[in-house]
Design an enzyme around this catalytic site. Sequence first.
Site, short mmCIF file in Angstrom:
data_model
loop_
_atom_site.label_atom_id
_atom_site.label_comp_id
_atom_site.label_asym_id
_atom_site.label_seq_id
_atom_site.Cartn_x
_atom_site.Cartn_y
_atom_site.Cartn_z
N ASN A 1 0.87 -1.17 0.00
CA ASN A 1 0.00 0.00 0.00
C ASN A 1 0.91 1.22 0.00
O ASN A 1 1.52 1.54 1.02
CB ASN A 1 -0.89 -0.05 1.26
CG ASN A 1 -1.67 1.23 1.47
OD1 ASN A 1 -1.79 2.06 0.56
ND2 ASN A 1 -2.22 1.40 2.66
N TRP A 2 0.99 1.88 -1.15
CA TRP A 2 1.96 2.97 -1.28
C TRP A 2 1.47 4.29 -0.71
O TRP A 2 2.21 5.26 -0.68
CB TRP A 2 2.36 3.13 -2.75
CG TRP A 2 3.16 1.99 -3.26
CD1 TRP A 2 3.67 0.94 -2.53
CD2 TRP A 2 3.57 1.75 -4.62
NE1 TRP A 2 4.36 0.09 -3.34
CE2 TRP A 2 4.32 0.55 -4.63
CE3 TRP A 2 3.39 2.44 -5.82
CZ2 TRP A 2 4.87 0.04 -5.80
CZ3 TRP A 2 3.92 1.93 -6.99
CH2 TRP A 2 4.67 0.74 -6.97
N LYS A 3 0.21 4.32 -0.31
CA LYS A 3 -0.35 5.55 0.30
C LYS A 3 -0.06 6.75 -0.61
O LYS A 3 -0.14 6.61 -1.83
CB LYS A 3 0.20 5.72 1.72
CG LYS A 3 0.01 4.45 2.54
CD LYS A 3 0.24 4.61 4.01
CE LYS A 3 0.00 3.28 4.71
NZ LYS A 3 0.10 3.36 6.15
N GLY B 1 2.81 -1.07 4.23
CA GLY B 1 3.00 0.32 3.81
C GLY B 1 4.47 0.63 3.60
O GLY B 1 5.04 0.35 2.54
N GLY B 2 5.11 1.16 4.63
CA GLY B 2 6.48 1.65 4.53
C GLY B 2 7.46 0.71 3.84
O GLY B 2 8.21 1.13 2.95
N GLU C 1 -6.72 4.75 7.78
CA GLU C 1 -6.47 6.16 7.42
C GLU C 1 -7.67 6.75 6.68
O GLU C 1 -7.93 7.95 6.78
CB GLU C 1 -5.17 6.27 6.61
CG GLU C 1 -3.95 6.10 7.52
CD GLU C 1 -2.71 5.55 6.87
OE1 GLU C 1 -2.61 5.56 5.62
OE2 GLU C 1 -1.80 5.09 7.61
N GLU D 1 -5.36 -4.99 10.62
CA GLU D 1 -4.31 -4.01 10.88
C GLU D 1 -4.61 -3.25 12.16
O GLU D 1 -5.39 -2.28 12.14
CB GLU D 1 -4.25 -2.99 9.73
CG GLU D 1 -3.96 -3.59 8.38
CD GLU D 1 -3.40 -2.53 7.43
OE1 GLU D 1 -2.29 -2.75 6.94
OE2 GLU D 1 -4.05 -1.51 7.21
N HIS E 1 -9.41 1.08 4.99
CA HIS E 1 -8.13 1.33 5.65
C HIS E 1 -8.35 2.33 6.78
O HIS E 1 -9.13 3.27 6.65
CB HIS E 1 -7.10 1.86 4.64
CG HIS E 1 -5.72 1.88 5.21
ND1 HIS E 1 -5.30 2.86 6.07
CD2 HIS E 1 -4.70 1.00 5.09
CE1 HIS E 1 -4.05 2.58 6.45
NE2 HIS E 1 -3.67 1.46 5.86
N SER F 1 3.47 -2.29 10.36
CA SER F 1 4.92 -2.37 10.58
C SER F 1 5.51 -3.73 10.17
O SER F 1 6.42 -4.24 10.83
CB SER F 1 5.27 -2.03 12.03
OG SER F 1 4.89 -0.69 12.33
N GLY G 1 2.62 2.05 10.77
CA GLY G 1 3.60 3.12 10.61
C GLY G 1 4.32 3.49 11.90
O GLY G 1 4.99 4.52 11.98
P1 PGA Z 1 2.94 0.11 7.57
O1 PGA Z 1 1.46 0.40 6.98
O2 PGA Z 1 3.40 -1.16 6.96
O3 PGA Z 1 3.75 1.31 7.12
O4 PGA Z 1 2.79 0.03 9.04
C1 PGA Z 1 0.55 -0.64 6.83
C2 PGA Z 1 -0.73 -0.13 6.21
O5 PGA Z 1 -1.13 1.00 6.52
O6 PGA Z 1 -1.36 -0.82 5.40
#
Ligand code: PGA
Length: 256
Positions: A9-11, A234-235, A96, A166, A94, A213, A172
């Site tokens: 997930n590149w956000k 994500g990251g 966010e 999640e 998600h 994470s 993050g």
């Molecule tokens: P993260 O994000 O791997 O940076 O913790 C995960 C996500 O939001 O899907």
Amino acid sequence: MRVPIIAGNWKMYKTPQEAEAFVRELVPLLQPFSGVEQVVCPPFLAIPAVSAALAGTPIKVGAQDVHFEKEGAYTGRISPAMLKGYVEYIIVGHSECRRDLNDTDETVNRKAKAALAFGFKPIIAVGESLAQNEAGETEAFVGQQVRAAYAGISAEQALLTVVAYEPIWAIGTGRNASGEVAQRIIGGVVRSTLADLYGDQVAGQIRIQYGGSVKPENMTEYMSQPDIDGALVGGASLKVDSFVGLIRAASEAKGC
Ligand code: PGA
């Protein structure tokens, strides 16, 4: 036998040019790991370039969100009809989007149903906050999120979905849930809620990811759990080396 699925997930990272260059580099490097389903979810604007660059490769494309209507006066939003032909997966719910775009259990359910109606596979994200976790509410909260997300979804459609558990406190933050904790919620809450809704046979075929994470170094810990079928990342999905590391670790852990 559930095929492991790792989705990046590149956000709000990567321009269309950066995203295209990234996936061109990724294609040959991921070739040896075809037993793991590989998905990248770029920002909307980069989707056409990424989708064209990945045509004919095993790497799939996903969107990070979608509106539930086909069209309408919804400034700034993207409909499932607009994604047709570009993506196979769509992340819905998600945390966010729940936080910043006012997604609720009801809109997440509508988005999941819209995605399915248009032939996409939703990745349905659920997870509790730190306060809920500390108050011992995780099981009840996540179970209820899963029930709400699947309202009105048939067993046949449910088989096309993926759940991403999640915990918000792990996203993050570098503070990932242990494999054991993630297994307890994924097996004991997510899969068992799906079993309540659809029976053991269907629930046993639905893939459930952990997210929060995840890095190449902790991937094995998750993949060695019986109910964890991959990760939403994500990251660590933003750099070629670590993306490849995630897929390699998942492939080795599942022996595929
Ligand atoms: P993260 O994000 O791997 O940076 O913790 C995960 C996500 O939001 O899907």
